[in-house]
Write a protein that holds these residues in place. Structure first.
Motif, mmCIF file in Angstrom:
data_model
loop_
_atom_site.group_PDB
_atom_site.id
_atom_site.type_symbol
_atom_site.label_atom_id
_atom_site.label_comp_id
_atom_site.label_asym_id
_atom_site.label_seq_id
_atom_site.Cartn_x
_atom_site.Cartn_y
_atom_site.Cartn_z
ATOM 1 N N SER A 73 1.378 -0.682 -0.209
ATOM 2 C CA SER A 73 -0.273 0.245 -0.184
ATOM 3 C C SER A 73 0.617 1.619 -0.183
ATOM 4 N N LYS A 74 2.025 1.407 0.318
ATOM 5 C CA LYS A 74 2.888 2.310 0.480
ATOM 6 C C LYS A 74 3.632 2.981 -0.394
ATOM 7 N N CYS A 75 3.577 1.756 -1.289
ATOM 8 C CA CYS A 75 4.311 1.351 -2.653
ATOM 9 C C CYS A 75 3.372 1.872 -3.500
ATOM 10 N N ALA A 76 1.880 1.915 -3.659
ATOM 11 C CA ALA A 76 1.423 2.289 -4.121
ATOM 12 C C ALA A 76 0.904 3.225 -4.289
ATOM 13 N N GLU A 77 1.243 3.824 -3.085
ATOM 14 C CA GLU A 77 0.816 5.577 -2.010
ATOM 15 C C GLU A 77 1.833 6.343 -3.367
ATOM 16 N N LEU A 78 3.007 5.484 -2.677
ATOM 17 C CA LEU A 78 4.431 6.662 -3.645
ATOM 18 C C LEU A 78 4.362 6.663 -5.498
ATOM 19 N N ALA A 79 3.798 5.589 -5.666
ATOM 20 C CA ALA A 79 3.262 5.265 -7.368
ATOM 21 C C ALA A 79 2.610 6.399 -8.021
ATOM 22 N N ARG A 80 0.764 6.347 -6.853
ATOM 23 C CA ARG A 80 0.184 7.573 -7.402
ATOM 24 C C ARG A 80 1.194 9.251 -7.048
ATOM 25 N N SER A 81 1.734 9.711 -6.397
ATOM 26 C CA SER A 81 2.183 10.526 -5.749
ATOM 27 C C SER A 81 3.064 10.605 -6.814
ATOM 28 N N MET A 82 4.008 10.147 -7.411
ATOM 29 C CA MET A 82 5.118 10.032 -8.744
ATOM 30 C C MET A 82 4.705 10.591 -9.687
ATOM 31 N N MET A 83 2.652 9.833 -9.969
ATOM 32 C CA MET A 83 2.728 9.934 -11.774
ATOM 33 C C MET A 83 2.013 11.343 -10.901
ATOM 34 N N ALA A 84 1.263 11.486 -10.717
ATOM 35 C CA ALA A 84 0.981 13.038 -10.290
ATOM 36 C C ALA A 84 1.525 14.135 -10.892
ATOM 37 N N SER A 85 3.644 14.018 -10.325
ATOM 38 C CA SER A 85 4.188 14.285 -10.311
ATOM 39 C C SER A 85 5.136 14.516 -11.993
ATOM 40 N N GLY A 86 4.505 13.960 -12.435
ATOM 41 C CA GLY A 86 4.646 13.877 -14.270
ATOM 42 C C GLY A 86 5.672 12.175 -14.393
ATOM 43 N N VAL A 87 6.035 11.266 -13.422
ATOM 44 C CA VAL A 87 6.890 10.254 -13.765
ATOM 45 C C VAL A 87 5.652 9.443 -14.840
ATOM 46 N N ASP A 88 6.125 8.656 -15.817
ATOM 47 C CA ASP A 88 5.082 7.651 -16.708
ATOM 48 C C ASP A 88 5.786 6.037 -16.713
ATOM 49 N N VAL A 89 7.199 6.719 -16.810
ATOM 50 C CA VAL A 89 7.510 5.045 -16.488
ATOM 51 C C VAL A 89 8.336 4.929 -15.280
ATOM 52 N N PHE A 90 8.465 3.395 -14.425
ATOM 53 C CA PHE A 90 8.785 3.460 -13.391
ATOM 54 C C PHE A 90 9.649 1.618 -13.274
ATOM 55 N N THR A 91 10.775 1.806 -12.923
ATOM 56 C CA THR A 91 11.456 0.643 -11.953
ATOM 57 C C THR A 91 11.411 1.112 -10.415
ATOM 58 N N ALA A 92 11.208 -1.043 -9.973
ATOM 59 C CA ALA A 92 11.191 -0.513 -8.642
ATOM 60 C C ALA A 92 12.423 -1.638 -8.097
ATOM 61 N N ILE A 93 12.746 -1.785 -7.142
ATOM 62 C CA ILE A 93 13.745 -2.598 -6.075
ATOM 63 C C ILE A 93 12.959 -2.908 -4.778
ATOM 64 N N ALA A 94 11.616 -2.949 -4.822
ATOM 65 C CA ALA A 94 10.870 -3.543 -3.901
ATOM 66 C C ALA A 94 10.093 -4.403 -3.214
ATOM 67 N N GLY A 95 11.210 -6.155 -3.550
ATOM 68 C CA GLY A 95 10.251 -6.800 -3.530
ATOM 69 C C GLY A 95 9.261 -7.256 -3.631
ATOM 70 N N GLY A 96 8.746 -7.694 -2.342
ATOM 71 C CA GLY A 96 7.384 -8.327 -2.538
ATOM 72 C C GLY A 96 5.757 -6.843 -2.448
#
Ligand code: RBF
Length: 341
Positions: free
Chosen positions: A208-231
Motif C-alpha cells: 500500500s505504501k508502494c502504491a501511495e508513492l507510485a500515485r504521488s510520482m505519477m501526479a508529479s509527471g512520472v510515466d515509467v517506473f522501475t522498482a527494487i522493492a521485493g513483495g
C-alpha cells in the motif's frame, strides 16, 4: 598386520583426498543451507536462488538442501544464522544479499570451518567466503535506456514530461551507487534532460505504501517506473494498471503479469550462478576469499528480449534503437566506468 597397515594407509589417503578436494564428505553427504534474507515469494533474487539450489540438488544424490527464510527483521539475521550453523551441520551456506558480507565475516571468526557463498555481494580476502556481485549498474543502464525511450515517446500513457521513477524498499550501497545511477545514466543517454523521481518505502513488504508513492510520482509527471522493492512492488503494478503507466523491471521476466505495461525486463542469472557456484563447492573448485563481478559478458546478467511479449507497445524506431544498444552492451562495445560501491 600388513593388511591392517595397508588398510590404514588407504583410509588416510581417502581422507586426505576428500580434504584436498574441499568437499565435505560425512555421513550426511553435502548439505546446503539456503539462507533467504527476507521472504522468498515476491523477491526475484531469492526465488531464483532457491531454484538454483534445487537444480543443483536434483543433479546429486548425496546433496541435501534446507531453505530457511530469515524474515524481514535485519537485526536478527546475525544471531539467527549463528544458531543455524553452530553445530556445523552444513557443508556450505548460500545466500544473496549485500548486507551479508559483514554478517558472514563476523561468523567466519566464530565458526572458522564454515564456508559461505554469497551472491549479490562483493568481499575479497576472507578465506571462508566466496562472493559474486552482479553488475547491476549494467542491468540498470539497459533498463534506464529503455525508460528514457519510453518517457520521451508518444506512447498513449507517456506524458510530455521527461521524468522516470524509481521506487526502492530501502537504501543500501549497491542500490545507491550502482542501480540508481545506472538507471539514470541509461535514460540520460537518450536525453540529458531526463529527471529521476526516487522514493523509498522503508521496508520490503508494504504494497500500500508502494502504491501511495507510485500515485504521488505519477501526479508529479512520472510515466515509467522501475522498482527494487521485493513483495511490496505489487502496489506499483496495481497503480500502473489502474492509472496507465509503464514499468521496466529488474532481475526477472514478468511481462505476463502485466502485458502492455511491463515493456522491458532485465535478467539476473541468479538461478544459474547459484547452481554453478554450488557445483564448484561440491567439486572442491571454489576459491574462498575470491570475489567476482559477473555481468552481460558472462551471461549472468541479461535482458529478456526473446520473450514473445517484448516489444509490444514500443514503436518500431524505439525498438530498433534499443536493440542496437543492447547489442553493444552484450558485445562489450559500450565503455563506461563502474562506479565504486
Ligand atoms: N531484495 C528483494 O527482492 N527482497 C528483499 O526482501 C530484499 N531484502 C534486502 C535486505 C537488505 C538489507 C538489502 C541490503 C537488500 C535486500 N534486497 C532484497 C535486495 C537484493 O539483495 C538485491 O540487491 C536486489 O534484488 C537487486 O539486485
Amino acid at each position: 598386520m600388513k593388511k591392517l597397515l595397508l588398510a590404514c594407509v588407504v583410509f588416510c589417503l581417502v581422507c586426505a583426498l576428500a580434504l584436498a578436494s574441499g568437499k565435505k564428505e560425512d555421513s550426511d553427504g553435502f548439505s546446503v543451507l539456503v539462507y533467504v534474507t527476507g521472504v522468498t515469494a515476491g523477491s526475484p533474487s531469492y526465488e531464483l536462488m532457491v531454484l538454483g539450489a534445487q537444480d543443483f540438488a536434483a543433479e546429486h544424490e548425496d546433496v541435501t538442501i534446507k531453505v530457511y527464510e530469515a524474515g524481514y527483521n535485519q537485526a536478527e539475521w546475525l544471531s539467527q544464522l549463528a544458531d543455524l550453523i553452530a553445530n556445523g551441520s552444513y557443508s556450505v551456506v548460500v545466500a544473496s544479499n549485500p548486507a551479508l558480507t559483514d554478517i558472514c565475516s563476523e561468523l567466519s571468526v566464530r565458526f572458522p570451518s564454515q564456508k559461505f557463498i554469497i551472491t549479490d555481494a562483493y568481499l575479497e580476502g576472507n578465506d571462508s567466503i566466496r562472493s559474486y556481485l552482479f553488475n547491476q549498474y549494467e542491468q540498470a543502464l539497459v533498463l534506464g535506456y529503455l525508460a528514457g525511450l519510453i518517457t520521451v515517446s508518444d506512447l498513449s500513457d507517456a506524458n510530455p514530461e521527461k521524468k522516470i521513477g524509481f521506487i526502492a524498499a530501502q537504501e543500501y550501497p549497491l542500490l545507491n551507487n550502482h542501480i540508481v545511477p545506472g538507471f539514470l545514466d541509461g535514460a540520460r543517454l537518450i536525453d540529458p534532460e531526463v529527471e529521476l523521481d526516487f522514493r523509498v518505502i522503508g521496508n520490503w513488504y508494504d504494497a500500500s505504501k508502494c502504491a501511495e508513492l507510485a500515485r504521488s510520482m505519477m501526479a508529479s509527471g512520472v510515466d515509467v517506473f522501475t522498482a527494487i522493492a521485493g513483495g511490496a512492488d505489487t502496489g506499483l503494478f496495481q497503480v500502473a494498471r489502474e492509472n496507465g503507466a509503464y514499468i521496466v523491471y529488474m532481475n526477472t521476466d514478468v511481462y505476463e503479469s502485466a502485458p502492455g505495461i511491463v515493456l522491458g525486463c532485465g535478467l539476473m542469472g541468479q538461478r544459474e550462478l547459484v547452481r554453478d557456484a554450488l557445483d564448484d563447492a561440491y567439486n572442491g573448485r571454489t576459491v574462498y576469499g575470491q570475489a567476482q563481478i559477473v555481468g552481460f559478458s558472462d551471461g549472468y546478467v541479461g535482458f529478456a528480449d526473446d520473450s514473445a511479449l517484448f516489444g509490444q507497445g514500443l514503436t518500431e524506431a524505439a525498438l530498433r534503437q534499443f536493440s542496437a544498444f543492447l547489442d553493444d552492451i552484450r558485445n562489450g562495445r559500450l565503455s563506461y566506468t563502474l562506479p565504486a560501491l
